[in-house]
Scaffold this motif. Structure first.
Motif, mmCIF file in Angstrom:
data_model
loop_
_atom_site.group_PDB
_atom_site.id
_atom_site.type_symbol
_atom_site.label_atom_id
_atom_site.label_comp_id
_atom_site.label_asym_id
_atom_site.label_seq_id
_atom_site.Cartn_x
_atom_site.Cartn_y
_atom_site.Cartn_z
ATOM 1 N N LYS A 139 -36.572 -9.862 7.509
ATOM 2 C CA LYS A 139 -38.002 -9.714 7.978
ATOM 3 C C LYS A 139 -38.606 -11.191 8.277
ATOM 4 O O LYS A 139 -39.495 -11.085 9.151
ATOM 5 N N SER A 168 -37.276 -12.019 11.783
ATOM 6 C CA SER A 168 -37.976 -11.247 13.270
ATOM 7 C C SER A 168 -39.433 -11.500 13.289
ATOM 8 O O SER A 168 -39.724 -11.784 14.327
ATOM 9 N N SER A 213 -40.544 -13.615 16.588
ATOM 10 C CA SER A 213 -41.626 -12.821 17.491
ATOM 11 C C SER A 213 -42.748 -13.903 17.856
ATOM 12 O O SER A 213 -43.085 -13.755 18.904
#
Length: 361
Positions: free
Chosen positions: A123, A126, A130
């Motif tokens: 988590k 990611s 991004s």
């Protein structure tokens, strides 16, 4: 093409396994594990207590077996401490020894838990990745067109005044590291006491105290021109010079080829010679360089994200290294290796299509 891709994918997998194993060994050295034990347990733990903590938390045993467990190809460890409590790598939440799966590594999507952010590593990676992807996107949108234009213009008129000016600019930007150019840009555009911001404020041309923001923290929630321009320009300036110099060298070589001279002697307009004959061949070498900018950007943003406090992938990597977050460090290394290998594969495939003279063997 298919046999070529299969060979390259095989080499990529072998390379990824080798590099990830090296990083796993380095992050799981005894001093790092001892530091982790004292951080998660107590700084006053005795040496025997440290060894017990390391063993009970699955960090004992051979390095190869632990790497297999982390990768997900070996059964997860299970330990029962002195109080009779059974723990294991795959025993999480409401799972028990009977209901927990045998394999739970990165191949199964279990990347561990971050000891810094106290949340699943996948988590954290990611989300931060991004954020960095947006930064890389805008850097490429600025860096690639500008560098190609500079390189083509310089190569078209080798030795001219335009060539000398643009080449000097390209060399200067490449010779200036990001931590220097970033500070210079902040002083000029984002300082309330120096640069052009006080002048513009006195003239009433800007509402705030500075023209641009000296920090990109707010860009995590909402990207604007004013909070994102300086980080993008800091990274782009360093890459512009390198790509421009490569494009210039390639364009200069193409302009001396016989088919270019023949086209000029036949009366073909100069701009048509450039666009139809010279440009495609001149972009073969820069294409490879441009593709190699992606892994450089992914790891090169460490300085810029730290300088502008932009909490992306590079900032996360610094936090993981500074706080001995082993699982997060391993995840960042896997992502970096994956990006490098994939961009190299795309570069090789694109080179084949751009240059028909290349034959796969």
């Amino acid at each position: 093409m298919l046999p070529f891709l299969l060979r390259r994918v095989g080499v990529m997998i072998l390379t990824a396994l080798t590099l990830s194993f090296v990083v796993f060994c380095l992050t799981n050295l005894a001093p790092n594990l001892e530091k982790l034990a004292r951080t998660e347990g107590s700084v006053r733990m005795s040496d025997d207590a440290v060894l017990s903590w390391i063993e009970n938390n699955g960090h004992g045993g051979s390095m190869v077996m632990r790497y297999g467990q982390w990768l997900g190809v070996a059964p997860g460890w299970v330990r029962t401490d002195g109080t009779g409590v059974t723990r294991g790598r795959c025993i999480q939440g409401a799972l028990t020894t009977d209901t927990a799966p045998r394999f739970c590594g990165i191949l199964q999507g279990d990347w561990g838990t971050s000891t810094v952010f106290r949340e699943p590593v996948i988590k954290t990676v990611s989300e931060k990745l991004s954020s960095t992807a947006w930064l890389m996107l805008w850097v490429m949108l600025v860096m690639v067109p500008v560098s190609l234009i500079i390189g083509v213009l310089s190569g078209m008129r080798e030795g001219s005044r335009t060539d000398r000016v643009l080449s000097t600019f390209a060399i200067a930007t490449t010779a200036t590291p990001e931590y220097v150019s970033g500070v210079i840009l902040v002083v000029i555009f984002a300082s309330a006491t120096t640069g052009i911001s006080p002048i513009l404020a006195d003239w009433g041309w800007i509402e705030g105290r500075t023209l641009f923001l000296g920090t990109a923290t707010s860009a995590i929630d909402k990207i604007t021109f004013w909070n994102f321009a300086l980080p993008v320009m800091t990274i782009a300036l360093y890459g512009i010079g390198y790509i421009a110099r490569m494009t210039r060298a390639s364009m200069t070589e193409v302009m001396t080829q016989q088919y270019i001279r023949t086209a000029r002697l036949k009366g073909v307009a100069f701009h048509q010679v450039i666009l139809k004959h010279a440009l495609r061949n001149a972009l073969i070498a820069p294409f490879t360089v441009i593709m190699l900018q992606f892994p450089w950007l992914l790891n090169g943003v460490v300085i810029v994200e730290t300088l502008f406090n932009y909490k992306g992938f590079g900032w996360t990597l610094v936090q993981a290294a500074g706080n001995n977050d082993i699982q997060l460090l391993l995840a960042c290394s896997v992502v970096a290796v994956f990006v490098v290998l994939v961009t190299q594969l795309i570069s090789d495939i694109g080179y084949v299509f751009l240059n028909p003279r290349i034959r796969l063997s």
